[in-house]
Every structure is written in C-alpha cells, then in structure tokens.
Scaffold this motif. Structure first.
Motif, mmCIF file in Angstrom:
data_model
loop_
_atom_site.group_PDB
_atom_site.id
_atom_site.type_symbol
_atom_site.label_atom_id
_atom_site.label_comp_id
_atom_site.label_asym_id
_atom_site.label_seq_id
_atom_site.Cartn_x
_atom_site.Cartn_y
_atom_site.Cartn_z
ATOM 1 N N SER A 1 0.865 -1.240 -0.100
ATOM 2 C CA SER A 1 0.014 -0.075 -0.084
ATOM 3 C C SER A 1 0.872 1.252 0.080
ATOM 4 C CB SER A 1 -0.818 -0.126 1.243
ATOM 5 O OG SER A 1 -1.517 1.390 1.536
ATOM 6 N N THR B 1 -0.441 4.251 1.031
ATOM 7 C CA THR B 1 -1.507 5.243 1.691
ATOM 8 C C THR B 1 -0.558 5.904 3.039
ATOM 9 O OG1 THR B 1 -2.307 3.480 2.970
ATOM 10 C CG2 THR B 1 -3.535 4.333 1.132
ATOM 11 N N GLN C 1 4.522 4.843 -1.405
ATOM 12 C CA GLN C 1 3.978 4.996 -2.473
ATOM 13 C C GLN C 1 5.040 4.743 -3.763
ATOM 14 O OE1 GLN C 1 0.687 5.086 -3.543
ATOM 15 N NE2 GLN C 1 1.263 5.002 -5.756
ATOM 16 N N ASN D 1 -11.540 9.860 -4.300
ATOM 17 C CA ASN D 1 -10.348 9.126 -4.104
ATOM 18 C C ASN D 1 -9.586 9.223 -5.571
ATOM 19 O OD1 ASN D 1 -10.196 7.558 -1.393
ATOM 20 N ND2 ASN D 1 -12.594 7.196 -2.090
ATOM 21 N N ASN E 1 -5.840 9.614 -4.321
ATOM 22 C CA ASN E 1 -5.313 9.012 -3.329
ATOM 23 C C ASN E 1 -4.842 7.534 -3.836
ATOM 24 O OD1 ASN E 1 -6.296 10.856 -1.163
ATOM 25 N ND2 ASN E 1 -8.367 9.891 -1.057
ATOM 26 N N SER E 2 -3.810 7.073 -3.135
ATOM 27 C CA SER E 2 -3.256 5.908 -3.436
ATOM 28 C C SER E 2 -3.923 4.737 -3.347
ATOM 29 C CB SER E 2 -2.060 5.603 -2.165
ATOM 30 O OG SER E 2 -1.487 4.096 -2.525
#
Length: 255
Positions: free
Chosen positions: A111, A113, A119, A164, A167-168
């Motif tokens: 992930s 986030t 990232q 979103n 967003n990651s």
C-alpha cells in the motif's frame, strides 16, 4: 476447483474471529492468505495448519508485519518463496506453489497510503511486476495470482471514486497499470468474468461505519492467465461473517 483469498490483517486476529472455524465449511482446494503479521515460531496452535492441507508461510523479516501463506490439498511439486528481489522479499509478499501445469500464488502488493516513500516502493513493484506478468502470461502455464493488489481498477470498484482520484489505490497511474495488466500484458480479472455488478467490495475502512454502509473498495483479486478465463464458474465475496477488514474472495473454476 475452489480457491479462497483473504487479507487476514493478522492471521492470529482472524483466528480469534473464527476464520479457522469457517474454513472447513468451504471445501477449498487452495487458500491464499496475505498480511499474516506473524513469524512461523509464533504459530504454535494447530489451527494455523488446518487438517487436510499442506501449509506454507513466507514471513516478513519485520515482526508483526506483512507476510503471506498458502494452503493446498495437494502436495506441490515445488514451492517458491519470494521473487529473488531482496527489497520485496524481505517483506514476505510472494509465495508460489506449482502443481503440474498450474501455479497458485499468494501475493500482497504494498500500500502507498502511509507515506510517499511507500508509494514510491509500490511504483517500483508495479514496474518490476509488469514485464514479469507478461512473461508468465506467455509461458503456457496456468496461473492464479490471488491476493491484495491494493488498487481499485475502475469506478465501479469503489463507492466514493470521485473523492479518491488523488489517493493511493485509485491514482490514474495505478489504474492505467491495471489496464495494461488486464489488456496487453494478457492477464484476466477472474472476478469480473462472472460478476459485472456494482457495490461488490472486498475491503472497508474501519472509519465511519464503512462496513455497515457498504462503503468499500474491491482491491483483492484472482488474476489468472488466459487459459483459465473460460474455466471461471462462480465468484463470491463472503460477508456473512467478518474475520478482517477484508472479506474472503472465493472463486470456483472448472477442473
């Protein structure tokens, strides 16, 4: 052939929530688990080695973090722990078992986030995986790569897609990467072969009653090679019980 995939968010926590009581009712041939968050010496209870299965664990070096597992009714011809890429393998994210012409893989993509550094690691993983997946897609074997890919592919795959997009997990470049994986690379999103419906999610935030409101994301997949596409017979996301912040993803394939 039934295959179950689950991000357990801690296999010991999932056990306390009844996962290993539920599992025998499913008659699965293979079970792929991600985010075990345990070292093998910590799994002393026989529940973590279900009767009737050959059980394999690939732990992260860091305690209480990441890790994958794979259970099989059949003894594998070969088991491969990791990819030979230290940055990835030290986090216990890839476990492959071969059975004749079939390979079943438990995968936990990172992930992004928590912070930008993660990232960037996720991006490196995507760059590393794309040519590898293309090679797998063309080598003549049947592959089922089960797990938490940490990317929702299309707008249908998460409730609040508009909010979103920066967003990651739903970034344009991540979605474009899955376009490639499910396009020119030649792999298949097995769930969407048989289930085109909206509101079909596998992960829900623990915030804001997301589970109760079904405000979720579909980030867990069975990614299969083309030879298995026509053998997908059914798909289910099990939501009658809750063992994790993810739900078990269950697919049935013709033998």
């Amino acid at each position: 052939m039934r295959i179950i995939s689950l991000n357990a968010n801690g296999i010991r926590a999932a056990a306390r929530k009844g996962f290993f009581d539920w599992l025998p009712t499913q008659n699965a041939d293979f079970v792929c688990i991600q985010e075990t968050k345990a070292q093998l010496p910590q799994l002393l209870d026989r529940a973590f080695f279900p009767a009737g299965y050959h059980c394999f664990y690939h732990d992260a070096q860091k305690k209480g973090y990441s890790g994958v597992a794979l259970y099989s009714r059949v003894q594998p011809d070969q088991v491969t722990y990791g990819l030979g890429w230290d940055e990835f393998d030290c986090e216990g994210r890839w476990l492959r078992a071969d059975f004749g012409n079939l390979s079943v893989i438990s995968l936990y993509l990172p992930s992004g986030t928590s912070k930008d550094e993660r990232q960037q690691f996720k991006v490196r993983c995507m760059d590393h995986f794309k040519p590898m997946l293309a090679e797998l897609a063309g080598d003549g074997r049947d592959y089922v790569i089960c797990g938490d890919w940490n990317i929702a592919h299309k707008e249908i795959d998460l409730k609040n897609w508009k909010a979103n997009q920066k967003n990651s997990g739903f970034l344009p470049e991540e979605r474009a990467w899955l376009d490639e994986v499910f396009g020119p690379v030649g792999m298949v999103d097995a769930f969407r072969v048989v289930d085109p419906n909206p509101d079909r999610y596998t992960w829900w935030s623990n915030r804001g009653r997301a589970w109760d409101k079904n405000v979720g994301w579909r980030i867990d997949y069975h990614v299969v090679s083309q030879g298995l596409k026509d053998r997908v017979r059914g798909a289910e996301i099990y939501v009658e019980g809750r063992f994790s912040d993810h739900a078990p993803l269950i697919l049935d394939y013709a033998d």
